[in-house]
Design a protein around this motif. Structure first.
Motif, PDB file in Angstrom:
ATOM      1  N   LEU A 135       0.786  -1.224   0.402  1.00 47.22           N
ATOM      2  CA  LEU A 135       0.054  -0.131  -0.128  1.00 47.22           C
ATOM      3  C   LEU A 135       0.618   1.423  -0.132  1.00 47.22           C
ATOM      4  CD1 LEU A 135      -2.531  -1.022   1.973  1.00 47.22           C
ATOM      5  CD2 LEU A 135      -2.997  -1.296  -0.068  1.00 47.22           C
ATOM      6  N   VAL A 136       0.400   2.111  -0.989  1.00 49.94           N
ATOM      7  CA  VAL A 136       0.807   3.955  -0.578  1.00 49.94           C
ATOM      8  C   VAL A 136       0.309   4.826   0.290  1.00 49.94           C
ATOM      9  CG1 VAL A 136       1.835   6.022  -1.809  1.00 49.94           C
ATOM     10  CG2 VAL A 136       1.643   3.335  -2.593  1.00 49.94           C
ATOM     11  N   THR A 137      -0.091   4.777   1.684  1.00 52.00           N
ATOM     12  CA  THR A 137      -0.858   5.482   2.294  1.00 52.00           C
ATOM     13  C   THR A 137       0.456   7.246   1.714  1.00 52.00           C
ATOM     14  OG1 THR A 137      -0.205   4.073   4.265  1.00 52.00           O
ATOM     15  CG2 THR A 137      -1.332   5.968   4.725  1.00 52.00           C
ATOM     16  N   TYR A 138      -0.896   7.823   2.441  1.00 50.80           N
ATOM     17  CA  TYR A 138      -0.853   9.372   1.644  1.00 50.80           C
ATOM     18  C   TYR A 138      -1.956   9.865   2.822  1.00 50.80           C
ATOM     19  CZ  TYR A 138      -4.621   9.304  -1.196  1.00 50.80           C
ATOM     20  OH  TYR A 138      -6.192   8.877  -2.318  1.00 50.80           O
ATOM     21  N   TYR A 139      -1.679  11.895   2.599  1.00 56.34           N
ATOM     22  CA  TYR A 139      -2.819  12.510   3.080  1.00 56.34           C
ATOM     23  C   TYR A 139      -3.205  12.723   2.094  1.00 56.34           C
ATOM     24  CZ  TYR A 139      -4.369  16.119   6.244  1.00 56.34           C
ATOM     25  OH  TYR A 139      -5.979  17.456   6.870  1.00 56.34           O
ATOM     26  N   ASP A 140      -5.031  12.939   1.761  1.00 56.08           N
ATOM     27  CA  ASP A 140      -5.585  13.852   1.093  1.00 56.08           C
ATOM     28  C   ASP A 140      -5.991  14.977   1.526  1.00 56.08           C
ATOM     29  OD1 ASP A 140      -7.655  14.306  -0.941  1.00 56.08           O
ATOM     30  OD2 ASP A 140      -8.542  12.265  -0.866  1.00 56.08           O
ATOM     31  N   THR A 141      -5.892  15.713   0.626  1.00 57.97           N
ATOM     32  CA  THR A 141      -5.349  17.319   0.770  1.00 57.97           C
ATOM     33  C   THR A 141      -7.364  17.990   0.727  1.00 57.97           C
ATOM     34  OG1 THR A 141      -4.906  18.178  -0.942  1.00 57.97           O
ATOM     35  CG2 THR A 141      -3.563  17.757   0.393  1.00 57.97           C
ATOM     36  N   LEU A 142      -8.444  17.486   0.112  1.00 53.38           N
ATOM     37  CA  LEU A 142      -9.070  17.786   0.040  1.00 53.38           C
ATOM     38  C   LEU A 142     -10.309  17.377   0.514  1.00 53.38           C
ATOM     39  CD1 LEU A 142      -9.735  16.618  -3.924  1.00 53.38           C
ATOM     40  CD2 LEU A 142      -9.562  19.117  -2.903  1.00 53.38           C
ATOM     41  N   ALA A 143     -10.052  15.432   1.456  1.00 51.32           N
ATOM     42  CA  ALA A 143     -10.791  15.077   2.325  1.00 51.32           C
ATOM     43  C   ALA A 143     -10.032  14.954   3.633  1.00 51.32           C
ATOM     44  CB  ALA A 143     -10.614  13.005   2.388  1.00 51.32           C
ATOM     45  N   GLU A 144      -9.801  15.828   3.178  1.00 55.14           N
ATOM     46  CA  GLU A 144      -8.018  16.059   4.962  1.00 55.14           C
ATOM     47  C   GLU A 144      -8.609  14.846   5.530  1.00 55.14           C
ATOM     48  OE1 GLU A 144     -10.099  19.667   6.826  1.00 55.14           O
ATOM     49  OE2 GLU A 144      -9.712  20.736   4.802  1.00 55.14           O
ATOM     50  N   GLY A 145      -7.251  13.608   4.568  1.00 57.73           N
ATOM     51  CA  GLY A 145      -7.867  12.625   6.193  1.00 57.73           C
ATOM     52  C   GLY A 145      -6.474  11.386   5.298  1.00 57.73           C
ATOM     53  N   TRP A 146      -6.391  11.040   6.211  1.00 54.39           N
ATOM     54  CA  TRP A 146      -5.911   9.737   5.658  1.00 54.39           C
ATOM     55  C   TRP A 146      -6.184   8.576   4.915  1.00 54.39           C
ATOM     56  CZ3 TRP A 146      -0.133  10.484   5.446  1.00 54.39           C
ATOM     57  CH2 TRP A 146       0.251  11.830   7.058  1.00 54.39           C
ATOM     58  N   ARG A 147      -5.543   8.211   3.443  1.00 59.90           N
ATOM     59  CA  ARG A 147      -5.882   7.442   2.809  1.00 59.90           C
ATOM     60  C   ARG A 147      -4.552   6.360   2.144  1.00 59.90           C
ATOM     61  NH1 ARG A 147      -9.875   9.360   4.149  1.00 59.90           N
ATOM     62  NH2 ARG A 147     -11.774  10.777   4.108  1.00 59.90           N
ATOM     63  N   SER A 148      -5.646   5.947   1.676  1.00 63.30           N
ATOM     64  CA  SER A 148      -4.308   4.410   0.761  1.00 63.30           C
ATOM     65  C   SER A 148      -4.550   4.117  -0.093  1.00 63.30           C
ATOM     66  CB  SER A 148      -4.144   3.753   1.800  1.00 63.30           C
ATOM     67  OG  SER A 148      -4.496   2.269   2.650  1.00 63.30           O
ATOM     68  N   PHE A 149      -3.778   3.715  -0.979  1.00 66.23           N
ATOM     69  CA  PHE A 149      -3.853   2.696  -2.287  1.00 66.23           C
ATOM     70  C   PHE A 149      -3.554   1.319  -2.060  1.00 66.23           C
ATOM     71  CE2 PHE A 149      -1.605   6.439  -3.905  1.00 66.23           C
ATOM     72  CZ  PHE A 149      -0.896   5.504  -4.772  1.00 66.23           C
ATOM     73  N   ARG A 150      -3.691   0.819  -3.121  1.00 64.68           N
ATOM     74  CA  ARG A 150      -2.443  -0.516  -2.996  1.00 64.68           C
ATOM     75  C   ARG A 150      -1.648  -0.239  -4.786  1.00 64.68           C
ATOM     76  NH1 ARG A 150      -3.951  -5.651  -0.800  1.00 64.68           N
ATOM     77  NH2 ARG A 150      -6.339  -5.607  -0.470  1.00 64.68           N
ATOM     78  N   ILE A 151      -0.419  -0.102  -4.067  1.00 63.89           N
ATOM     79  CA  ILE A 151       0.314  -0.662  -5.587  1.00 63.89           C
ATOM     80  C   ILE A 151       0.235  -0.187  -7.063  1.00 63.89           C
ATOM     81  CG2 ILE A 151       2.599  -0.462  -5.986  1.00 63.89           C
ATOM     82  CD1 ILE A 151       3.242  -0.725  -3.348  1.00 63.89           C
ATOM     83  N   PHE A 152      -0.595  -1.385  -6.527  1.00 67.05           N
ATOM     84  CA  PHE A 152      -0.443  -1.973  -8.454  1.00 67.05           C
ATOM     85  C   PHE A 152      -1.351  -1.381  -9.600  1.00 67.05           C
ATOM     86  CE2 PHE A 152      -0.599  -4.839 -12.218  1.00 67.05           C
ATOM     87  CZ  PHE A 152       0.294  -4.897 -12.118  1.00 67.05           C
ATOM     88  N   ASN A 153      -2.355  -0.435  -8.154  1.00 68.36           N
ATOM     89  CA  ASN A 153      -3.278   0.396  -8.862  1.00 68.36           C
ATOM     90  C   ASN A 153      -3.029   1.380  -9.362  1.00 68.36           C
ATOM     91  OD1 ASN A 153      -5.183  -1.804  -8.362  1.00 68.36           O
ATOM     92  ND2 ASN A 153      -6.138  -1.009  -6.663  1.00 68.36           N
ATOM     93  N   LEU A 154      -1.781   2.439  -9.278  1.00 73.18           N
ATOM     94  CA  LEU A 154      -1.591   3.581  -9.382  1.00 73.18           C
ATOM     95  C   LEU A 154      -2.299   3.685 -11.203  1.00 73.18           C
ATOM     96  CD1 LEU A 154      -0.432   6.000  -8.823  1.00 73.18           C
ATOM     97  CD2 LEU A 154       1.816   4.839  -9.003  1.00 73.18           C
ATOM     98  N   VAL A 155      -2.741   4.875 -11.465  1.00 72.00           N
ATOM     99  CA  VAL A 155      -2.308   5.172 -12.947  1.00 72.00           C
ATOM    100  C   VAL A 155      -2.138   5.549 -13.616  1.00 72.00           C
ATOM    101  CG1 VAL A 155      -4.090   5.622 -14.676  1.00 72.00           C
ATOM    102  CG2 VAL A 155      -5.175   4.433 -12.771  1.00 72.00           C
ATOM    103  N   LYS A 156      -1.758   7.467 -12.936  1.00 74.28           N
ATOM    104  CA  LYS A 156      -1.406   8.461 -13.495  1.00 74.28           C
ATOM    105  C   LYS A 156      -0.832   9.401 -13.115  1.00 74.28           C
ATOM    106  CE  LYS A 156      -2.075  11.954 -17.173  1.00 74.28           C
ATOM    107  NZ  LYS A 156      -3.330  12.255 -18.538  1.00 74.28           N
TER     108      LYS A 156
END
Length: 107
Positions: free
Chosen positions: A84-105
């Motif tokens: 997983l890649v964990t990041y701070y979402d500036t629009l939702a103002e919270g921490w989110r994550s996604f699977r590495i292989f799901n990165l598109v662009k």
């Protein structure tokens, strides 16, 4: 770029290859994309797209890893997940994550 960075990229690619069964060249490309994304997010806010695991829909995200731009910091005893890649979402103002292989662009 350090020698350890190349080691991390190759390790990530092999982990993806084993987990997904995809071709190593494709996994290596994704590992480089994730590495570049993390570098950009440490410097500031980055726009990127990924596929959501639950629904498969494309999600646009504005994320950062820069502590000065995060309104809250999280410290936990959890071991980081290598898939997983964990990041701070500036629009939702919270921490989110996604699977590495799901990165598109990365924009």
């Amino acid at each position: 770029m350090k020698r350890t960075d190349l080691s991390t990229i190759m390790r990530t690619a092999w982990q993806m290859c084993r987990a997904t069964g995809a071709a190593f060249a494709e996994c290596l490309h994704k590992a480089w994309q994730v590495f570049k994304l993390k570098i950009k997010m440490r410097a500031g806010i980055v726009q990127f797209f990924y596929l959501k695991s639950s629904t498969g829909e494309l999600r646009q995200a504005f994320g950062t890893l820069n502590d000065a731009l995060c309104s809250e910091t999280k410290g936990s005893d959890r071991k980081p997940n290598k898939h997983l890649v964990t990041y701070y979402d500036t629009l939702a103002e919270g921490w989110r994550s996604f699977r590495i292989f799901n990165l598109v662009k990365i924009v």
